[in-house]
Design an enzyme around this catalytic site. Structure first.
Site, PDB file in Angstrom:
ATOM      1  N   HIS A 145      13.499   9.674 -31.715  1.00  0.00           N
ATOM      2  CA  HIS A 145      12.648   9.609 -30.523  1.00  0.00           C
ATOM      3  C   HIS A 145      12.901  10.892 -29.721  1.00  0.00           C
ATOM      4  O   HIS A 145      13.870  10.991 -28.974  1.00  0.00           O
ATOM      5  CB  HIS A 145      12.983   8.367 -29.700  1.00  0.00           C
TER       6      HIS A 145
ATOM      7  N   ASP B 277       8.760   9.798 -33.048  1.00  0.00           N
ATOM      8  CA  ASP B 277       7.741  10.063 -32.035  1.00  0.00           C
ATOM      9  C   ASP B 277       8.237  11.230 -31.198  1.00  0.00           C
ATOM     10  O   ASP B 277       9.436  11.394 -30.997  1.00  0.00           O
ATOM     11  CB  ASP B 277       7.458   8.829 -31.160  1.00  0.00           C
TER      12      ASP B 277
ATOM     13  N   GLU C 150      20.455  -0.492 -34.716  1.00  0.00           N
ATOM     14  CA  GLU C 150      20.979  -0.039 -33.432  1.00  0.00           C
ATOM     15  C   GLU C 150      22.322  -0.691 -33.065  1.00  0.00           C
ATOM     16  O   GLU C 150      22.451  -1.342 -32.023  1.00  0.00           O
ATOM     17  CB  GLU C 150      19.935  -0.271 -32.336  1.00  0.00           C
TER      18      GLU C 150
ATOM     19  N   ASN D 248      20.181   1.615 -39.048  1.00  0.00           N
ATOM     20  CA  ASN D 248      19.170   2.401 -38.337  1.00  0.00           C
ATOM     21  C   ASN D 248      19.558   2.513 -36.865  1.00  0.00           C
ATOM     22  O   ASN D 248      19.980   1.527 -36.251  1.00  0.00           O
ATOM     23  CB  ASN D 248      17.815   1.687 -38.472  1.00  0.00           C
TER      24      ASN D 248
END
Length: 272
Positions: A223, A253, A137, A184
């Site tokens: 996400h 998710d 991130e 990532n």
């Protein structure tokens, strides 16, 4: 280069796999993907029913630790290293023939300023990790690099330094091939135009590649929200592939947003 999982073409087979008991991993591999995996962490492992599902090779062929490889877990005190939790998950993965993803080496979460006073650097799980999320991130929403303790102390070159250090620490994976070093992040799954997150990510990959820095993959955290899944995610995966990196869906998710009254109905079993 290939994408590890391309979401949209696989949704229908995955739904069928769940309903027919075929197994998610079996469907993914039959569709030409490398694996279908899951995240886990140590607090869940005493639950035997959970572990039975976790270690079902029909469902999964890869594991990622949610927190046990992060800096606060592996170095809880300056210069004091503890890999017990991480080792537990690595052992489960390897004993069941799963690929093991390392998550993560450099990130702004789970971090304390005291770590920057430590000169210790130790490789972990040599030869056991298929891929590392080396940097986690790093981007702002507009595609610029976030200001973190790493960038404030080292400068933006911390990303290249981290990727190079990861290769030096663990250059080969014994059971597969050269290990894979990823960056990532979330919100890079689609590219809407210049000056936003995916564009910044692609620009950094190009820059690192041109400088010979070992960047092998990009992780799409993914996400999402029901009915708001990006329509052009596959095209964006291919755009990263063309830069010479793999793409993996790393933290998928899909949230279902409901109103408070709907939660009450769901809890009572009156709404499906």
């Amino acid at each position: 280069m290939r994408s590890i999982i391309s979401l949209l073409p696989l949704f229908s087979p995955f739904v069928s796999a769940v309903s027919n008991g075929i197994g998610l991993a079996n469907v993914a591999i039959a569709s030409g993907k490398l694996y279908f995996g899951t995240a886990t962490d140590n607090p869940e492992l005493p639950d035997t029913a959970y572990v039975d599902i976790l270690t079902n090779r029909d469902e999964f062929r890869q594991l990622t630790p949610a927190n046990s490889m992060k800096w606060d877990a592996t170095e809880p005190e300056q210069g004091v290293f503890n890999f017990t939790g991480a080792d537990q998950i690595v052992d489960i993965a390897l004993s069941h023939g799963y690929l093991m993803r390392g998550h993560n080496l450099v990130g702004q979460w789970k971090l304390d300023e005291g770590y920057f006073n430590s000169s210790d650097a130790k490789p972990y799980s040599y030869g056991k990790i298929y891929a590392w999320d080396v940097v986690n991130e790093p981007w702002n929403g507009d595609g610029t690099l976030e200001s973190t303790m790493f960038s404030e102390i080292i400068g933006d070159d911390y990303i290249a330094i981290a990727l190079q250090a990861a290769r030096a620490a663990d250059p080969h994976v014994k059971f597969l091939r050269d290990d894979i070093r990823y960056i990532n992040d979330f919100g890079i799954e689609v590219r809407l135009g210049p000056g936003e997150k995916a564009s910044g990510a692609q620009a950094l990959v190009k820059s690192l590649k041109s400088e010979g820095v070992p960047i092998d993959g990009i992780g799409f955290e993914s996400h999402f929200i029901v009915n708001e899944i990006p329509a052009n995610i596959s095209q964006n995966m291919l755009a990263f592939n063309k830069l010479g990196v793999e793409v993996a869906v790393t933290e998928l998710d899909i949230r279902y947003l409901v109103r408070s009254q709907e939660w009450v109905q769901l809890a009572r079993g009156t709404k499906i």
